[in-house]
Enzyme design. Sequence first.
Site, mmCIF file in Angstrom:
data_model
loop_
_atom_site.group_PDB
_atom_site.id
_atom_site.type_symbol
_atom_site.label_atom_id
_atom_site.label_comp_id
_atom_site.label_asym_id
_atom_site.label_seq_id
_atom_site.Cartn_x
_atom_site.Cartn_y
_atom_site.Cartn_z
ATOM 1 N N GLY A 83 8.440 -5.442 3.933
ATOM 2 C CA GLY A 83 9.471 -4.626 4.563
ATOM 3 C C GLY A 83 10.791 -4.892 3.877
ATOM 4 O O GLY A 83 11.460 -5.883 4.163
ATOM 5 N N GLY A 84 11.126 -4.068 2.888
ATOM 6 C CA GLY A 84 12.441 -4.137 2.253
ATOM 7 C C GLY A 84 12.677 -5.307 1.318
ATOM 8 O O GLY A 84 13.820 -5.662 1.043
ATOM 9 N N SER B 178 0.822 -1.205 0.000
ATOM 10 C CA SER B 178 0.000 0.000 0.000
ATOM 11 C C SER B 178 0.861 1.262 0.000
ATOM 12 O O SER B 178 1.861 1.349 0.710
ATOM 13 C CB SER B 178 -0.900 -0.004 1.240
ATOM 14 O OG SER B 178 -1.645 1.188 1.286
ATOM 15 N N LYS C 167 -3.201 2.470 -2.345
ATOM 16 C CA LYS C 167 -2.853 3.490 -1.347
ATOM 17 C C LYS C 167 -4.049 3.654 -0.407
ATOM 18 O O LYS C 167 -5.199 3.654 -0.872
ATOM 19 C CB LYS C 167 -2.554 4.820 -2.072
ATOM 20 C CG LYS C 167 -2.458 6.061 -1.175
ATOM 21 C CD LYS C 167 -1.133 6.165 -0.481
ATOM 22 C CE LYS C 167 -1.044 7.397 0.437
ATOM 23 N NZ LYS C 167 0.000 7.262 1.456
ATOM 24 N N CYS D 138 -0.611 4.069 10.276
ATOM 25 C CA CYS D 138 0.069 5.154 9.571
ATOM 26 C C CYS D 138 0.874 5.973 10.580
ATOM 27 O O CYS D 138 0.326 6.448 11.576
ATOM 28 C CB CYS D 138 -0.927 6.059 8.850
ATOM 29 S SG CYS D 138 -0.102 7.498 8.124
ATOM 30 N N GLY E 44 7.165 -2.963 -1.941
ATOM 31 C CA GLY E 44 6.919 -1.539 -1.790
ATOM 32 C C GLY E 44 8.008 -0.643 -2.329
ATOM 33 O O GLY E 44 8.044 -0.331 -3.531
ATOM 34 N N THR E 45 8.914 -0.238 -1.473
ATOM 35 C CA THR E 45 9.889 0.802 -1.795
ATOM 36 C C THR E 45 10.683 0.521 -3.071
ATOM 37 O O THR E 45 10.974 1.443 -3.834
ATOM 38 C CB THR E 45 10.848 0.982 -0.589
ATOM 39 O OG1 THR E 45 10.038 1.237 0.571
ATOM 40 C CG2 THR E 45 11.803 2.138 -0.793
ATOM 41 N N ILE F 140 3.846 11.520 3.681
ATOM 42 C CA ILE F 140 2.925 11.973 2.638
ATOM 43 C C ILE F 140 1.670 12.587 3.272
ATOM 44 O O ILE F 140 1.133 13.576 2.763
ATOM 45 C CB ILE F 140 2.526 10.788 1.706
ATOM 46 C CG1 ILE F 140 3.769 10.047 1.181
ATOM 47 C CG2 ILE F 140 1.628 11.265 0.568
ATOM 48 C CD1 ILE F 140 4.727 10.862 0.370
#
Length: 321
Positions: free
Chosen positions: A247-248, A22, A46, A131, A269-270, A72
């Site tokens: 996570g990563g 997300s 998102k 969040c 994600g990232t 954000i």
Amino acid sequence: MATDLRTRMGHVELPNPVLTASGCAGSGRELAHYFDVAKIGAVVTKSVMLAPRAGRPTPRMAETPSGMLNSIGLQGPGIDAFLQRDLPWLLSRGARAVVSIAGGTVGEYAELAARLSDASGVTAVEVNISCPNVEDRGQVFACDPDASAEVIEAVRGRLRYDVPVFAKLSPDVTDIVTIARACVTAGADGLSMINTLLGLTIDTITMQPVLAGVTGGLSGPAIRPVAVRCVWQVREALPDVPIIGMGGIRSGRDALEFILAGAAMVSIGTTIFHDPSACVRILRELEEEMASRGVERLADIIGLAHEPHPAPGRRLSGSSL
Ligand code: DHB
């Protein structure tokens, strides 16, 4: 023989376990330039809120060693525009849509769930109770078991029974298992772990915080061992609860690590920010990692690292242990 990558998101079956994370792919539209969004397990959107939202002032993103810091502020179109424009687009592409929701109060989450209950084509709902970019930490529901349970109960109560509810947890707690248990008792069908860690970076030239929001959520490879630890601890305590691990993750091997820790699905994600086709690459790599170990079915290796015997692939390939 083809590898069987099917997995279960509660009672819903997915063709494979690779999802977007997300916040890292909008509502999927941007990714469609790079690959067929129907090919991955699901697109996790998102987090959407009730009202449209402009988010925080800029700068909103900063690089850190092995990670990214963002604040954000839940920018988004609001649930009406999401239902009119974004969800139909995902469905028109044949994608499975996991809708992430965020609210400021229990009532807002309940209202979002009610709105989604009337929509068709929602594969699952991920409830973002973690969040990091809120005015004060007291507002982070996932930092308190009772507050988490209240939100999940409200969402579960408003959503159609056949839509699984996943609670997205924060690693920034003393005991993540307590929060996980509270969510499951309140009706969560599964858990998403982990959201970003709260971080801060200061520009030593201006001598001021880099982000306008001061603090932000840390993501990327830096947080992977924390995420794997969280997945492991919750799988150990609640072995029957499906987990989306994240996570990563940058490679199929990273994804495999989460699966061995107990994740039935993984979110990417990232890494999408510098490799927009990462999801399909990681899916291919995961299949190769499994095949090279002689693993035919994903279901056979979920949580395998908890079992004190060698992996089946090692036995099959006859390599020394
Ligand atoms: C937002 C940022 C995050 O890092 C996160 O985990 C959730 C939401 C945001 O600011 O929109």
